[in-house]
Scaffold this active site. Sequence first.
Site: not given
Ligand code: PEP
Ligand code: MG
Length: 599
Positions: A193, A435, A459, A506
């Site tokens: 936060h 991931e 991940d 992503c």
């Molecule tokens: C990631 O792991 O890079 C991803 C985009 O998913 P999250 O951050 O939601 O685990």
């Molecule tokens: Mg992820």
Amino acid sequence: MSDRTLRGIGVSPGIAIGPAVAVQTTLPEVPHRVVPRTQVEKEVRRLRAAVRDVKRHLEMLRERAEAQAGADEARIFDAQILMLEDRQFLGSVEALIRKNHLTAEKAYEYQALEVRDAWAATTSTRLKERLADLNGVTIQVVRHLLHRGDLVAAGITAPSILVAHELAPGVTVQFERDRVAGLVSEEGTRTSHAAILAHSMGIPAVMGVAGALERIGTGTTLIVDGTRGVVILDPTGEEVAAARALDVRRKQIARQAEEGAGLPAVTTDGVQIKVRGNVDLPEEIAAAREHGAEGVGLLRTEFLITGHTSLPTEDEQEAYFRRVGQAFPGHPIVIRTYDLGGDKFPAPFRAPPEANPFLGWRAIRVCLDQPEMFRVQIRAILRAAAHAPVHLMIPLVTRLGEVEATREIMAEEAEGLRRRGVVAASSVPVGAMVETPAAAVMADRLAEICDFLSVGTNDLTQYTLAVDRSNARLADRFTPHDPSVLRLLKLVAEAARAAGKPASVCGEMASEPISAFLLLGLGYETLSVAPPALPLIRWMVRQVSREQAMSAATAALAARSATLALDILRYALAEAVDLKLIDPDARLPGGRPSASLPS
Ligand code: PEP
Ligand code: MG
């Protein structure tokens, strides 16, 4: 990097230069004292009065936060007020006073420590954040009962950098805005936060700086670079000048990027890059659209469950997916199916306690084991796909069978919808998130059975390097530029290309210009980034050629460490965008100082 440089997580961008003020945010020593039986009720009254006073104080901070940062940020204090007024908690404190004749402060401390111990072992980011709120509230109540006054002594008269073990969100709004130049803390992550509030208020902040309080005494001059997560102690005149120049340059670039928001993201040699937005919450849809997102490359769906007492219905989900589709007409919306488990604990979903939740029952594993919940989501996706180009993306894939099982369920549900005469698509493109190292090394086979791949570098970095992504202590080890991760990124891009399937990234790294430059060089033509980063990434794409990115990526891949890979990329990107800035701590292997893009 000199030994005057401390590293952490940059949670709020920008540069601050000024004197440090060490803030005591730990619980003060509470003397063990029992009171005579006759005074027990007086202690209970003292407790209740303290809770009332602290509540008034929190409400004042809430108002200030609303004025300085906005209504959403102000709600952070609601969490603290709720915790402060928790009846069960206060009931236990009163019971301790009455049963053991403790003073109000001792009883409160005991009870808070008990709750803290119960939560301490958690790996849930959400619970960790609540723990920070609990600590913040406890310190305030106990200090109040001990007549210690407000948390951070007044006496800050000039713009200063607050240094603390852990920052409660209140600290940022306790002072006049112009007194807090920057923040540094030992604990805390991007989602805490205090970090969110600092970001909204434009206060540069670095968290997760191990040993900060030990190294930084009150009065030490600091440079805080909240963009790169770096703190420099006792900087030289040159370092201060370089930091100021970097700040000016970053602001110029941000302005240019904003001005060019409507321009296409095409490299100087004509490669069209698709830059999509990552949308976690409905509030982010507008920002993604305003900043030129070409669709949504990662629509996280966990918010539909977390914070609710029941699972979302098919209609609710379909309405949300359609709403997102309408915001980006003609562009793809990549819906990630529930990524539950790990650090995401939804209330209506009773996940069993696990010793290693990140290696446990999460994401697609949960969905395939709970087909009733999964099928509802898949039906909503198929129905939304009748109105918008919706894609389905599977998180945490480790086996080909997970994609095949999802496709089977989709086919069955499409058939069911057709039979019932419901308007829905008969299928949607299905992609796997890469991931895990398992998915990366199997990318060629996954590409055969998927319509697209998307790399979740958050991940992928965590699992490749065996570094918990939410562990502040390991923040400097958590880097997607590690040679091992770079090799996997290359492997995935090549596997997708060989199979003729699109691959995107992503994870958070796509939101940083230097990393996005690397990804272009590795062959990724679609990036999905956090909405605030869209203008800068699109601007970066317009400044560089694919050829420059490719040669930088080749050089970075040959580096033996993440630091060297980053230096190479920084240098190459700075050359590409013709920046003349000298970044004092970015050095090429030969020791030549490198020009640097403000990263
Ligand atoms: C990631 O792991 O890079 C991803 C985009 O998913 P999250 O951050 O939601 O685990
Ligand atoms: Mg992820």
